[in-house]
Design a protein around this motif. Structure first.
Motif, PDB file in Angstrom:
ATOM      1  N   UNK A  29     -10.327  30.783 -25.792  1.00 15.33           N
ATOM      2  CA  UNK A  29      -9.264  30.361 -26.719  1.00 15.33           C
ATOM      3  C   UNK A  29      -9.360  28.867 -27.011  1.00 15.33           C
ATOM      4  N   UNK A  30      -9.134  28.515 -28.265  1.00 13.26           N
ATOM      5  CA  UNK A  30      -9.208  27.105 -28.659  1.00 13.26           C
ATOM      6  C   UNK A  30      -8.203  26.834 -29.769  1.00 13.26           C
ATOM      7  N   UNK A  31      -7.786  25.582 -29.900  1.00 13.45           N
ATOM      8  CA  UNK A  31      -6.958  25.192 -31.045  1.00 13.45           C
ATOM      9  C   UNK A  31      -7.802  25.111 -32.306  1.00 13.45           C
ATOM     10  N   UNK A  32      -7.145  25.138 -33.448  1.00 16.68           N
ATOM     11  CA  UNK A  32      -7.864  25.160 -34.722  1.00 16.68           C
ATOM     12  C   UNK A  32      -8.691  23.910 -34.954  1.00 16.68           C
ATOM     13  N   UNK A  33      -8.300  22.771 -34.369  1.00 18.59           N
ATOM     14  CA  UNK A  33      -9.048  21.542 -34.630  1.00 18.59           C
ATOM     15  C   UNK A  33     -10.455  21.583 -34.043  1.00 18.59           C
ATOM     16  N   UNK A  34     -10.734  22.541 -33.151  1.00 16.72           N
ATOM     17  CA  UNK A  34     -12.056  22.659 -32.552  1.00 16.72           C
ATOM     18  C   UNK A  34     -12.948  23.658 -33.274  1.00 16.72           C
ATOM     19  N   UNK A  35     -12.445  24.245 -34.372  1.00 13.13           N
ATOM     20  CA  UNK A  35     -13.268  25.159 -35.159  1.00 13.13           C
ATOM     21  C   UNK A  35     -14.339  24.368 -35.911  1.00 13.13           C
ATOM     22  N   UNK A  36     -15.509  24.997 -36.084  1.00 17.54           N
ATOM     23  CA  UNK A  36     -16.577  24.348 -36.843  1.00 17.54           C
ATOM     24  C   UNK A  36     -17.480  25.378 -37.484  1.00 17.54           C
ATOM     25  N   UNK A  37     -18.064  24.984 -38.613  1.00 12.33           N
ATOM     26  CA  UNK A  37     -19.159  25.745 -39.207  1.00 12.33           C
ATOM     27  C   UNK A  37     -20.118  24.766 -39.868  1.00 12.33           C
ATOM     28  N   UNK A  38     -21.371  25.182 -39.936  1.00  7.70           N
ATOM     29  CA  UNK A  38     -22.417  24.414 -40.613  1.00  7.70           C
ATOM     30  C   UNK A  38     -23.317  25.407 -41.327  1.00  7.70           C
ATOM     31  N   UNK A  39     -23.686  25.083 -42.566  1.00  9.44           N
ATOM     32  CA  UNK A  39     -24.634  25.891 -43.324  1.00  9.44           C
ATOM     33  C   UNK A  39     -25.625  24.962 -43.998  1.00  9.44           C
ATOM     34  N   UNK A  40     -26.922  25.241 -43.838  1.00  7.40           N
ATOM     35  CA  UNK A  40     -27.896  24.366 -44.470  1.00  7.40           C
ATOM     36  C   UNK A  40     -29.325  24.788 -44.196  1.00  7.40           C
ATOM     37  N   UNK A  41     -30.228  24.058 -44.807  1.00  9.73           N
ATOM     38  CA  UNK A  41     -31.650  24.246 -44.578  1.00  9.73           C
ATOM     39  C   UNK A  41     -32.050  23.274 -43.474  1.00  9.73           C
ATOM     40  N   UNK A  42     -31.924  23.711 -42.252  1.00  9.24           N
ATOM     41  CA  UNK A  42     -32.071  22.840 -41.093  1.00  9.24           C
ATOM     42  C   UNK A  42     -33.191  23.341 -40.184  1.00  9.24           C
TER      43      UNK A  42
ATOM     44  N   UNK B 273     -23.821  33.447 -47.005  1.00  9.39           N
ATOM     45  CA  UNK B 273     -24.326  32.428 -47.917  1.00  9.39           C
ATOM     46  C   UNK B 273     -25.694  32.834 -48.449  1.00  9.39           C
ATOM     47  N   UNK B 274     -26.142  32.138 -49.491  1.00  8.24           N
ATOM     48  CA  UNK B 274     -27.456  32.347 -50.058  1.00  8.24           C
ATOM     49  C   UNK B 274     -28.523  32.095 -48.993  1.00  8.24           C
ATOM     50  N   UNK B 275     -29.423  33.064 -48.844  1.00  7.75           N
ATOM     51  CA  UNK B 275     -30.396  33.025 -47.753  1.00  7.75           C
ATOM     52  C   UNK B 275     -31.408  31.898 -47.924  1.00  7.75           C
ATOM     53  N   UNK B 276     -31.740  31.551 -49.155  1.00  7.16           N
ATOM     54  CA  UNK B 276     -32.727  30.501 -49.405  1.00  7.16           C
ATOM     55  C   UNK B 276     -32.108  29.118 -49.281  1.00  7.16           C
ATOM     56  N   UNK B 277     -30.928  28.960 -49.853  1.00  5.68           N
ATOM     57  CA  UNK B 277     -30.288  27.643 -49.872  1.00  5.68           C
ATOM     58  C   UNK B 277     -29.713  27.278 -48.510  1.00  5.68           C
ATOM     59  N   UNK B 278     -29.190  28.286 -47.800  1.00  8.04           N
ATOM     60  CA  UNK B 278     -28.536  28.048 -46.507  1.00  8.04           C
ATOM     61  C   UNK B 278     -29.105  29.015 -45.461  1.00  8.04           C
ATOM     62  N   UNK B 279     -30.348  28.808 -45.056  1.00  3.75           N
ATOM     63  CA  UNK B 279     -30.949  29.741 -44.084  1.00  3.75           C
ATOM     64  C   UNK B 279     -30.343  29.665 -42.690  1.00  3.75           C
ATOM     65  N   UNK B 280     -29.689  28.545 -42.350  1.00  6.83           N
ATOM     66  CA  UNK B 280     -29.072  28.385 -41.034  1.00  6.83           C
ATOM     67  C   UNK B 280     -27.560  28.429 -41.202  1.00  6.83           C
ATOM     68  N   UNK B 281     -26.912  29.339 -40.470  1.00  3.72           N
ATOM     69  CA  UNK B 281     -25.450  29.503 -40.509  1.00  3.72           C
ATOM     70  C   UNK B 281     -24.931  29.428 -39.087  1.00  3.72           C
ATOM     71  N   UNK B 282     -24.124  28.420 -38.784  1.00  3.64           N
ATOM     72  CA  UNK B 282     -23.684  28.163 -37.415  1.00  3.64           C
ATOM     73  C   UNK B 282     -22.169  28.111 -37.337  1.00  3.64           C
ATOM     74  N   UNK B 283     -21.637  28.568 -36.171  1.00  2.89           N
ATOM     75  CA  UNK B 283     -20.216  28.394 -35.882  1.00  2.89           C
ATOM     76  C   UNK B 283     -20.038  28.362 -34.366  1.00  2.89           C
ATOM     77  N   UNK B 284     -18.793  28.390 -33.919  1.00  2.00           N
ATOM     78  CA  UNK B 284     -18.516  28.265 -32.487  1.00  2.00           C
ATOM     79  C   UNK B 284     -18.890  29.533 -31.734  1.00  2.00           C
ATOM     80  N   UNK B 285     -19.279  29.358 -30.465  1.00  2.31           N
ATOM     81  CA  UNK B 285     -19.478  30.490 -29.570  1.00  2.31           C
ATOM     82  C   UNK B 285     -20.904  30.970 -29.534  1.00  2.31           C
ATOM     83  N   UNK B 286     -21.063  32.294 -29.466  1.00 10.77           N
ATOM     84  CA  UNK B 286     -22.373  32.923 -29.387  1.00 10.77           C
ATOM     85  C   UNK B 286     -22.590  33.795 -30.619  1.00 10.77           C
ATOM     86  N   UNK B 287     -23.829  33.847 -31.179  1.00 11.57           N
ATOM     87  CA  UNK B 287     -24.091  34.734 -32.322  1.00 11.57           C
ATOM     88  C   UNK B 287     -24.118  36.185 -31.850  1.00 11.57           C
ATOM     89  N   UNK B 288     -23.430  37.078 -32.581  1.00 12.73           N
ATOM     90  CA  UNK B 288     -23.350  38.480 -32.154  1.00 12.73           C
ATOM     91  C   UNK B 288     -23.881  39.445 -33.203  1.00 12.73           C
TER      92      UNK B 288
END
Length: 878
Positions: free
Chosen positions: A187-200, A153-168
């Motif tokens: 292992x997880x089912x698809x309903x537990x997937x998540x992502x967040x992007x924003x200036x947080x 994502x755009x580094x200025x608009x969305x400086x924080x990029x999050x998803x499940x697990x650990x950042x690698x």
């Protein structure tokens, strides 16, 4: 949207998936208008499934397919088919890699399922079936896979990029974008997937587990909310320690994250390692949040964290098993709240919710078992039956097994089923295996809808020194289940002597009396008779202590017996319940006859409670609070809306007038001193003070009204401010308008506080309530795209302002249906939930029935409806 009648999905038709997904690699090129999603899935045929025709069907909705390839070979249009609900590939190998590219449009996603825009951030909601709006997939809970996710994502608009697990991995790209890769090792089912992007921004802390591992804790919020996260972080750390000590569950990843978003259909979501929350269950300061808000945050933070084991590590085989994770986790968060607060008050709160919402659901057209047999739209089964009655079903098993056996059973459940998608049957089997008990009959709690009613009659024989309890259980027919079989019901009882002392509950045939206290009796037949011996006086029975089963009780206790229990019962819940029954009987009598006398001994009992210096303030506030008009309506064969409102006002006024001096003394004795503290004692003190103020103001006491105005102007915590504003708004007039204007000016920039401003006006039972609500729809701060704002105004009016919503001209019904029809195309989940006040239309007088039915028929005949709304309306009219 449906054009033809939607078809139900049945539990009996469950089949294992033909394919399993071992590894998922996702790449999101994020942009609010156009997001590209690249998916790489490692699939293999499921040996446990019946072999099909060689094709593969993936779920997918509102996706634009750009590319599809199998093992690097791009498929031609002849090799696959795309429709509105998915992607079918006609012939696939037994093991292969599938690559797809799709485009989605988050800014246009008003349903808040899948990937959508909330303010300036992007976030996901995938439970129950939102993942299919991200990419083509086997979007069902029994397909569990490991995920690696790269967000770009755009580094200025969305400086924080999050998803499940650990950042690698993190990379800055030359075009001004950046990427972060997340790996989830579980292992997880698809309903537990998540992502967040924003200036947080993040509030950070750490937690050291029982085994010595240090976990990084982060709560992400918009920058202006950084000062409202302390309570949420404390709640999280308390929940983590409690789960280790009570259930032996330790957190598993290196990082645990919470993100607060302002647009959310539910309370929160337990996505693995990345919980996404409605911001109302994260953000709190004493000046912006009430005691109820602080309590809700603590409870919901704990609930979503506890899901890490009861929902994530072990999940549901199919959505019919939803209570497997939700009922068990609600039970766990209830026990957590009871342990860190007041156990009696917590139990009262939970049972009040059950009686006000779940019991009516059990008695209406939407009744369904804890484990449903069918559904049209799974979103409609996120109900109080699945959650709250499901928790009661777990609680009953804990009672039947006892603490040690129940802990062994849950340990066995976690060890046996870690990493699996299982059923309620698997859960109960662990209870049996750990305890040696046969719970075959108990399984009916999962299979049968309806609330059992216990009829309990008593007889004392002074000559023999015996006391006999005759107990009979009956459960009314519910849709699709005309015949009910006896439930296995744990009935806890105690006996009190003339001085309020506990007596032994000694059953005939036992060689020696047990110690005085609570005794658990088990009901398995339609009728039982229990003979209690060794009694030299008629005891007063304390029945269903702690609300040991989700049942209604009809007994032969007198009002004098209930006043005795109210004064002496050692079980806090039953003290409250005795008082509630007294309140209820009197209010229903006043509804039938406005001239019915208010007994002197009732007022005297009220006065004694107010004057008791040793009383638990929180419990006393609960005992002296009258049951709501909404709850009382469920106790009537035909709801008398206006009569109930009149009776409620009449009794409230009488208490305020007759006990004026005592109420003023309680108010002044409970005055706030020092800084705000969120503790059981402080919460109880504020609750009792504001209850006393309410009785005075509703009796139109001059001093009480002056105290109310002074409290609104001087209070430094939102609990006291809102208590005063609510009472002033009810009274109306210049003082109310001035207070509302001052409140809005003070909090114009705080969305969650403005929700309270909308709600307090919607709930006020004034003659102009509907006119005011309709005007507020056009207020600059109102937005139909924000579920919290819609709930604060529309849902508050239709659910809590009973006398105005059910006005005899039907204007409230027309208003609600108009809102539902406007919202349904944009947000079907929210629209369907708004309809619930009309579902029990048959409980009202003939004219109101006609008006409500007309509005329900207007919904059904309005053209294209979502399956969410169609299911609710069609069942209501069936």
């Amino acid at each position: 949207m449906y054009r033809e009648t939607p078809h139900p999905i049945y539990l009996k038709d469950y089949r294992p998936p033909e394919f399993l997904i071992e590894q998922v690699e996702l790449r999101f090129e994020l942009d609010p208008e156009h997001t590209r999603v690249e998916s790489r899935l490692a699939l293999r045929r499921n040996p446990a499934a019946t072999r099909g025709d060689g094709s593969l069907r993936l779920h997918g909705e509102q996706l634009t397919l750009m590319q599809v390839a199998i093992d690097g070979h791009a498929l031609t249009p002849a090799e696959y088919r795309v429709d509105a609900e998915g992607l079918t590939m006609h012939r696939v190998p037994d093991r292969f890699t599938l690559e797809t590219q799709v485009e989605i449009h988050p800014s246009l996603n008003t349903a808040l399922e899948g990937l959508y825009q909330s303010g300036d951030m992007l976030c996901t909601q995938c439970e129950a079936e939102g993942f299919r709006r991200l990419t083509y997939f086997l979007d069902r809970p029994d397909v569990m896979a490991r995920y690696t996710t790269t967000l770009v994502a755009d580094r200025t608009r969305f400086p924080v990029l999050l998803s499940n697990g650990n950042p690698v991995a993190r990379t800055d790209l030359e075009d001004g974008r950046h990427s972060v890769t997340w790996d989830d090792p579980f292992p997880k089912p698809s309903y537990l997937f998540a992502l967040v992007a924003g200036d947080l921004r993040a509030v950070e802390d750490s937690f050291v587990t029982a085994s010595g591992r240090e976990i990084q804790l982060q709560i992400f919020v918009e920058p202006h909310n950084l000062d409202k996260c302390d309570h949420a972080m404390r709640s999280l750390k308390k929940a983590m320690r409690w789960d280790e000590e009570r259930f032996g569950r330790e957190y598993d990843l290196d990082i645990f994250m919470i993100v607060a978003v302002s647009h959310f259909n539910m309370g929160a979501m337990e996505n693995k390692g990345l919980n996404i929350f409605n911001d109302k269950f994260v953000l709190a300061r004493p000046d912006t949040a009430t005691d109820v808000d602080f309590d809700g945050i603590e409870s919901v933070i704990a609930h979503e964290y506890f899901h890490n084991w009861t929902g994530n590590r072990i999940t549901c085989r199919d959505w019919f098993q939803l209570s497997l994770k939700e009922g068990f986790t609600v039970y766990r968060d209830q026990e957590f709240s009871a342990d860190v607060g007041s156990r009696a008050v917590k139990r009262i709160s939970d049972v009040r919710t059950l009686r006000a919402h779940q019991f009516p659901e059990d008695a209406g057209p939407l009744a369904h078992p804890v484990r449903p047999e069918s559904y049209i739209e799974i979103n409609n089964f996120y109900t109080t039956t699945v959650y709250d009655k499901g928790a009661e079903v777990v609680r009953m098993q804990a009672a039947l097994l006892g603490p040690e056996s129940f802990r062994r059973a849950t340990d066995r459940y976690f060890e046996r089923h870690d990493g699996q998608a299982v059923t309620t049957e698997d859960f109960v089997r662990c209870m049996e295996d750990a305890s040696g008990r046969d719970l075959t009959q108990f399984r009916r709690w999962y299979e049968q809808a309806g609330t059992p009613e216990l009829s309990i009659q008593s007889k004392y024989d002074a000559t023999a020194g015996t006391y006999t309890l005759s107990v009979r259980q009956e459960t009314a027919a519910t849709p699709g289940q005309p015949v009910k079989y006896p439930f296995h019901i744990p009935l806890t009882i105690g006996l009190l002597g003339a001085e309020g002392q506990a007596l032994p509950v000694w059953l005939a045939g036992e060689s020696a009396p047990p110690a005085p206290g609570t005794r658990l009796l088990e009901l398995t037949e339609r009728a039982h008779e229990f003979t209690l011996v060794g009694l030299t006086e008629r005891p007063v029975p304390s029945l269903l202590r702690g609300f040991s089963a989700p049942v209604r009780v009809r007994d032969d206790l007198s009002d004098a017996d209930r006043m005795f229990l109210m004064a002496h019962d050692s079980d806090g819940f039953n003290r409250w319940d005795a008082a509630q029954t007294l309140h209820e009987r009197l209010l229903l009598a006043l509804t039938d006859d406005a001239d019915h006398p208010i007994p002197e001994d009732y007022i005297a009992a009220f006065q004694r409670a107010l004057r008791d210096p040793s009383a638990d303030r929180a419990l006393l506030a609960e005992v002296l609070t009258l049951p709501s008009e909404t709850y009382l309506s469920d106790r009537m064969t035909v709801v008398d809306v206006d009569g109930l409102h009149r009776a409620h006002r009449q009794l409230t006024r009488c208490i305020g007038e007759r006990l004026r001096a005592d109420l003023l003394a309680v108010y002044h004795d409970s005055a706030e001193t020092g800084d705000y503290v969120f503790s059981p004692e402080a919460v109880g003190r504020r609750a009792l003070k504001n209850l006393a103020l309410a009785y005075l103001v509703r009796a139109e006491d001059g001093e009480g009204l002056a105290l109310c105005r002074a409290q609104f102007e001087a209070a430094h915590n939102m609990t006291d401010v809102m208590a005063a504003l609510r009472l002033l708004t009810e009274q109306g007039g210049a003082a109310a308008e001035a207070a509302l204007d001052a409140f809005h000016r003070r909090w114009a920039g705080e969305s969650l506080v403005l929700d309270k401003w909308f709600a307090v006006q919607a709930a006020a039972p004034r003659a102009d309530a509907l006119t005011r609500v309709m005007a507020l729809l056009h207020h600059p701060d109102y937005s139909a795209r924000n579920p919290n704002r819609v709930r604060s105004l529309v849902s508050t009016f239709s659910n809590l302002n009973q006398v105005r919503f059910h006005a005899a001209d039907g204007a409230g019904y027309r208003f609600l249906v108009g809102q539902v029809l406007e919202l349904d195309p944009a947000n079907p989940q929210l629209a369907a939930r708004l309809l619930k006040p009309l579902v029990r239309w048959r409980r009202f007088d003939p004219e109101r029935q006609r008006l409500m039915r007309t509005e329900l028929e207007r919904v059904l005949g309005s053209g294209e409806l979502s399956s969410d709304v169609f299911e609710v309306v069609s069942k209501a009219l069936a």
